[in-house]
Structure formats: structure tokens, C-alpha cells
Design a protein around this motif. Structure first.
Motif, PDB file in Angstrom:
ATOM      1  N   SER A 117     -41.073 -28.144  29.833  1.00 33.82           N
ATOM      2  CA  SER A 117     -42.202 -28.430  29.556  1.00 33.82           C
ATOM      3  C   SER A 117     -42.819 -27.262  28.761  1.00 33.82           C
ATOM      4  N   LEU A 160     -40.535 -27.862  21.781  1.00 29.36           N
ATOM      5  CA  LEU A 160     -41.026 -29.215  22.235  1.00 29.36           C
ATOM      6  C   LEU A 160     -42.441 -29.565  21.526  1.00 29.36           C
ATOM      7  N   TRP A 161     -43.294 -28.244  21.651  1.00 28.87           N
ATOM      8  CA  TRP A 161     -44.876 -28.472  21.440  1.00 28.87           C
ATOM      9  C   TRP A 161     -44.889 -28.446  19.736  1.00 28.87           C
ATOM     10  N   ASP A 171     -49.417 -35.684  29.107  1.00 29.24           N
ATOM     11  CA  ASP A 171     -48.245 -36.259  30.299  1.00 29.24           C
ATOM     12  C   ASP A 171     -47.155 -35.371  30.176  1.00 29.24           C
ATOM     13  N   ILE A 172     -46.933 -34.678  29.270  1.00 25.95           N
ATOM     14  CA  ILE A 172     -45.919 -33.580  29.263  1.00 25.95           C
ATOM     15  C   ILE A 172     -46.438 -32.461  30.357  1.00 25.95           C
ATOM     16  N   ASN A 232     -34.726 -33.087  29.213  1.00 27.50           N
ATOM     17  CA  ASN A 232     -35.218 -32.411  27.941  1.00 27.50           C
ATOM     18  C   ASN A 232     -35.606 -33.720  27.268  1.00 27.50           C
ATOM     19  N   LYS A 278     -48.270 -24.988  22.021  1.00 31.84           N
ATOM     20  CA  LYS A 278     -48.998 -25.595  22.999  1.00 31.84           C
ATOM     21  C   LYS A 278     -50.491 -25.441  22.845  1.00 31.84           C
ATOM     22  N   GLY A 329     -44.274 -31.547  33.928  1.00 33.34           N
ATOM     23  CA  GLY A 329     -43.957 -30.440  34.171  1.00 33.34           C
ATOM     24  C   GLY A 329     -44.379 -29.794  35.549  1.00 33.34           C
ATOM     25  N   PHE A 356     -42.264 -38.167  24.896  1.00 32.41           N
ATOM     26  CA  PHE A 356     -43.673 -38.398  25.264  1.00 32.41           C
ATOM     27  C   PHE A 356     -44.392 -37.868  23.994  1.00 32.41           C
ATOM     28  N   GLY A 383     -49.631 -34.764  25.280  1.00 30.82           N
ATOM     29  CA  GLY A 383     -49.379 -33.488  25.468  1.00 30.82           C
ATOM     30  C   GLY A 383     -49.682 -33.514  27.062  1.00 30.82           C
ATOM     31  N   LEU A 411     -38.814 -35.519  27.719  1.00 23.27           N
ATOM     32  CA  LEU A 411     -39.810 -34.890  27.621  1.00 23.27           C
ATOM     33  C   LEU A 411     -40.098 -34.855  25.982  1.00 23.27           C
ATOM     34  N   TYR A 412     -39.142 -35.164  25.189  1.00 22.52           N
ATOM     35  CA  TYR A 412     -39.182 -35.198  23.953  1.00 22.52           C
ATOM     36  C   TYR A 412     -39.844 -36.683  23.605  1.00 22.52           C
TER      37      TYR A 412
END
Length: 361
Positions: A266, A271-272, A251-252, A240, A300, A256, A246, A249, A243-244
Motif C-alpha cells: 500500500s 500505486l499512488w 480504502d487502500i 497488488n 501519497k 494496508g 481501489f 485512498g 490494491l490497484y
């Protein structure tokens, strides 16, 4: 005595003082063969009088400069690589002075800053690709013939690097798409726009770009066999945390797709949301609220919707820097001859768009 050079301190030619006054000295120009030995065999010059009278053979001691220049031009005309310079920096001047005649152009800066070597550094790779993409969109016709040749040589190296290392092919696909679109427009309007070089050369370049696009489309990612620790073996909080970190978007989403666990992480709303707050101001995403089926904000979809209206923040491992004291553009690790008492206070990082803006007059 006339001054024919661009620099007022230099006459531009070799001049010899005789009893009848100053006379211009030019190298005798027989057919120059292939190879450097013939370039070294130039052993005499011709003195041209102002009235174009009799010509007189003169000693070669004064033509070393002309011979060196001829050798340099011969090397440049017989190489497909970019022009190499000892200094990896360039003075950016926007007005003519007695000391400096003319302006610093985008093509001149592009040739001097050694982008060919910069793409081999993973910290600078994305920066150079983004710069090439901006040039492809609006500044391609601003480049000189030599700079355009250098541009496509660097692009060829980038494509080969991506094909060999499978590094960030999506970024290169976007660059080639923008470049092919620009070339199609320029070739169709060849009588209305300025293209340096024969139209057939540009058609060949467009065909090469289409071939590169097909190669990248068929690119198969190699599976690395590793019996040690893999990404899936990391605990959830570490995944996690990755991912934070990056900032893109896409790349995430790509990460995923690796495992079901990463896909679950993801899709996290928080996160988004953090990604939207990082790239956009609150006033911006408040105007484009997209609720989900459950009544919550779909962060997202918000991110990709906002990306169409507003530019996102760009992150690069290394960038060009501009010295406000010296007006010099350079790579930070190569340095430049700064005369400021505290050079670090004068440095300013230069984004790809800022690089383009520096040469708009």
C-alpha cells in the motif's frame, strides 16, 4: 362548472347533476375510528348546495373514490415506514403545463424512488449514502415533512445495517458528521431558517444522531473464523492487483493495516501515482508538487492534498438513470414505460450531485 383540482382534466370533487343544476357531493364525516372496518362502513354522503341551504342524504354509489382515498390517507397517517409506490420511477418536469400543474420536487422524487429497498443492495448502498450526505449538506430544508420523515427512517435503517454487517462504517460516520453540523446550525438559527415541524422534533433527531455517532465509535469489528484460503495466502501479484482496483485512498490505507505485506504494497509510489492520475488532471497535480526527503514526488501526500482542492471521481456499482426521451428518472433494473424506438440510446447515468441538480429551478 368550476374545476377545483390541480389537474385541469379532473374536477377534484364528485359532482351530481340535479334539476337545479350541478351540486357538489362530499363524504359525510363522522368520527372515524381505528381500523379499516370503520372506513368501509361509510355508506352515505351529503349533498351541499351552492347556497348552503338544506342538506340532503344521497346514495353511496358515487362515494367509492372518496372512501378509497380516506382509507389511503388513514394508512399513511398510521405508518412509520416510507410511502410505497407501485412504480419505482418518477417523471421530472420543470415547468407547468395544462396537463401537469406544478413542479416535481426533490422530496417527491426522494419518496418515489424506493431508497429504503436500495440500501439493501450492496451495489446501490454507497450511492444512496452519498445522496443522503449531499442532501444533509445543503438540501435538507428543501424536503417536505413526509420526505424528511422518510429521510430519517432510511438513515435509521442504514445505521442498523452498518451495526449488524460492519459494512463501510467510515462512510456513515462522514454522513452523520455533516448532518449533525447542519442541524446544529439550523436549530441555532431557528428564527432565520425554515424548518418543517416542531423544533423539539429536530432536537430529538439531533440527539438520535449523536447517539448513532457514539454507537459507531464503539463499533467492534467481528473476527471471522475461516479455516480456508485467506487474503494473506494470495500471491503478491494478486494482492497488488487488488490494491490497484481501489479508487479511494482511505480504502487502500485501511487494507494496508491488515498485514505487514499489505502495508508494504500500500506504500508503493507507483500505486499512488496511478491514483492521482486517475482522479486529477495533470495541470492540477503539477501545481501542488510535494517532494519527499529523497527528492522524489510523494504521490501519497499529493493525493490527499489534491483532494482538498478538487473533487475526485466517484464510482458506484449501480446508479439512477435518466431517460432524455421520456424525462423519467428510474433505477435501471426496474425499467420505465419508454416510448423511444431505441431506449438504450436515451439513457444517462445520474450521479448523486446530478440528482440534486435536477430539482434546482
Amino acid at each position: 362548472m368550476p374545476f377545483l383540482g390541480q389537474d385541469w382534466r379532473s374536477p377534484g370533487w364528485r359532482w351530481v347533476k340535479t334539476e337545479d343544476g350541478w351540486k357538489r357531493c362530499e363524504p359525510f364525516t363522522p368520527a372515524v375510528g381505528d381500523g379499516n372496518n370503520q372506513l368501509n362502513d361509510i355508506s352515505h354522503t351529503v349533498i351541499l348546495t351552492g347556497d348552503d341551504e338544506d342538506e340532503e342524504i344521497y346514495s353511496t354509489e358515487d362515494c367509492e373514490f372518496a372512501a378509497k382515498k380516506r382509507k389511503k390517507d388513514h394508512f399513511r397517517n398510521n405508518t412509520d415506514s416510507q410511502c410505497f409506490y407501485r412504480e419505482k420511477w418518477i417523471y421530472v418536469h420543470k415547468e407547468s403545463t395544462r396537463e401537469r400543474h406544478g413542479y416535481c420536487t426533490l422530496g417527491e422524487a426522494f419518496n418515489r424512488l424506493d431508497f429504503s429497498s436500495a440500501i439493501q443492495d450492496i451495489r446501490r448502498f454507497n450511492y444512496v449514502v452519498k445522496l443522503l450526505q449531499l442532501i444533509a449538506k445543503s438540501q435538507l430544508t428543501s424536503l417536505s415533512g413526509a420526505a424528511q420523515k422518510n429521510y430519517f427512517n432510511i438513515l435509521d435503517k442504514i445505521v442498523r445495517k452498518v451495526m449488524e454487517d460492519q459494512y463501510n462504517p467510515r462512510l456513515i460516520k462522514d454522513l452523520l458528521q455533516d448532518l449533525s453540523s447542519t442541524l446544529c446550525i439550523l436549530i441555532r438559527g431557528v428564527g432565520k431558517s425554515v424548518l418543517v415541524g416542531n423544533i423539539n422534533i429536530w432536537i430529538c433527531r439531533l440527539e438520535t444522531i449523536l447517539l448513532w455517532q457514539q454507537q459507531l465509535k464503539n463499533l467492534q469489528m467481528n473476527k471471522h473464523v475461516n479455516n480456508g484460503l485467506t487474503l494473506s495466502d494470495l500471491p503478491l501479484h494478486m494482492l497488488n492487483n487488488i490494491l490497484y482496483r481501489f479508487s479511494d485512498g482511505w480504502d487502500i490505507i485501511t487494507l494496508g493495516q491488515v498485514t505487514p505485506t499489505l502495508y508494504m504494497l500500500s506504500e508503493d509510489r507507483q500505486l499512488w501515482k496511478k491514483l492521482c492520475q486517475y482522479h486529477f488532471a495533470e495541470k492540477q497535480f503539477c501545481r501542488h508538487l510535494i517532494p519527499s526527503e529523497k527528492g522524489h514526488i510523494d504521490w501519497k501526500l499529493m493525493y490527499f492534498a489534491l483532494q482538498k482542492y478538487y473533487p475526485i471521481k466517484e464510482q458506484y456499482g449501480d446508479t439512477l438513470h435518466f431517460c432524455r426521451h421520456c424525462s423519467i428518472l428510474f433505477w435501471k433494473d426496474t425499467g420505465h414505460p419508454c416510448t423511444a424506438s431505441d431506449p438504450n440510446t436515451c439513457l444517462m447515468p445520474v450521479s448523486p450531485q446530478h440528482f440534486i441538480d435536477l430539482f434546482k429551478f
